[in-house]
Write a protein that holds these residues in place. Structure first.
Motif, PDB file in Angstrom:
ATOM      1  N   ASP A   4      14.576  -3.094   3.682  1.00  0.00           N
ATOM      2  CA  ASP A   4      13.239  -2.836   4.107  1.00  0.00           C
ATOM      3  C   ASP A   4      12.341  -3.644   3.421  1.00  0.00           C
ATOM      4  OD1 ASP A   4      11.196  -0.810   4.676  1.00  0.00           O
ATOM      5  OD2 ASP A   4      11.479   0.231   2.950  1.00  0.00           O
ATOM      6  N   HIS A  10       7.472  -2.768   1.839  1.00  0.00           N
ATOM      7  CA  HIS A  10       6.714  -3.009   0.623  1.00  0.00           C
ATOM      8  C   HIS A  10       6.249  -4.619   0.155  1.00  0.00           C
ATOM      9  CE1 HIS A  10       7.336   0.990  -0.690  1.00  0.00           C
ATOM     10  NE2 HIS A  10       8.732   0.936  -0.433  1.00  0.00           N
ATOM     11  N   ARG A  11       7.140  -5.310   0.427  1.00  0.00           N
ATOM     12  CA  ARG A  11       6.839  -6.887   0.279  1.00  0.00           C
ATOM     13  C   ARG A  11       5.712  -7.170   1.389  1.00  0.00           C
ATOM     14  NH1 ARG A  11      11.399 -11.182   1.657  1.00  0.00           N
ATOM     15  NH2 ARG A  11      10.113 -11.958   2.967  1.00  0.00           N
ATOM     16  N   ARG A  67       3.373  -5.440   2.456  1.00  0.00           N
ATOM     17  CA  ARG A  67       2.276  -4.527   1.916  1.00  0.00           C
ATOM     18  C   ARG A  67       1.722  -5.401   0.806  1.00  0.00           C
ATOM     19  NH1 ARG A  67       3.513   1.873   1.778  1.00  0.00           N
ATOM     20  NH2 ARG A  67       3.099   2.131   3.756  1.00  0.00           N
ATOM     21  N   LEU A  68       2.582  -5.900  -0.054  1.00  0.00           N
ATOM     22  CA  LEU A  68       2.225  -6.803  -1.234  1.00  0.00           C
ATOM     23  C   LEU A  68       1.587  -8.111  -0.872  1.00  0.00           C
ATOM     24  CD1 LEU A  68       2.597  -7.399  -4.392  1.00  0.00           C
ATOM     25  CD2 LEU A  68       4.631  -8.576  -3.706  1.00  0.00           C
TER      26      LEU A  68
END
Length: 172
Positions: free
Chosen positions: A143, A146-147, A149-150
């Motif tokens: 997934d 998150h990366r 978004r970061l």
């Protein structure tokens, strides 16, 4: 040994049937990526190496965007105000450039949802004993929300900082 279901692992076998074998391998890989298998084993060396390099370049762009953006945002806290923009502005531009390039070239590619698996324990769970190749490339689906978004958040913050700093430097 844990048995994987047929929906978890797909193997692109290195079977040459005619002169369009390479196109067939690429088509099989594309279909496996679109089907979102948990593991994809790529037996043909050329396409496996190309895919691993493509993923490595995407990872490099992601990490560069995050590290350069972080450098941009924290340099003004560590260096004197008169000198910090010499490091923070180029770092911010690099972060935004890497994030933009990743967004254009990798974001919608189904390959960006995969990483190359090197962990021997995890590889031992896969049916690699059925392969004819001794050096297959194994992809594992991860997934990446998150990366993404970061690096988007950090690059956006770096962009805002750079615009503000350039305005301060040239508006005076």
């Amino acid at each position: 040994r844990v048995t994987l279901s047929s929906t978890e692992c797909y193997i692109v076998h290195e079977i040459y049937n005619g002169e369009n074998a390479q196109d067939q391998f690429e088509y099989e890989l594309e279909q496996a990526l679109e089907a979102q298998y948990k593991y994809i084993v790529i037996e043909p060396t050329r396409i496996g190496d190309e895919t691993a390099r493509w993923i490595t370049v995407g990872n490099c762009l992601h990490k560069t965007a995050v590290l350069a953006g972080t450098t941009c945002l924290f340099t003004p806290l560590a260096l004197p105000v008169d000198y910090s923009h010499y490091i923070s502005l180029p770092a911010g531009v690099l972060s935004v450039a890497c994030c933009t390039l990743y967004g254009i070239s990798w974001q919608f590619d189904p390959c960006c949802k995969y990483q190359v698996e090197y962990d021997a324990y995890k590889l031992s769970r896969l049916p690699l004993h059925t392969l004819t190749s001794s050096t297959p490339v194994v992809l594992v689906r991860k997934d990446d929300l998150h990366r993404k978004r970061l690096h988007n958040t950090i690059a956006l913050a770096a962009l805002v900082y750079c615009v503000k700093k350039i305005y301060e430097l040239y508006a005076v």
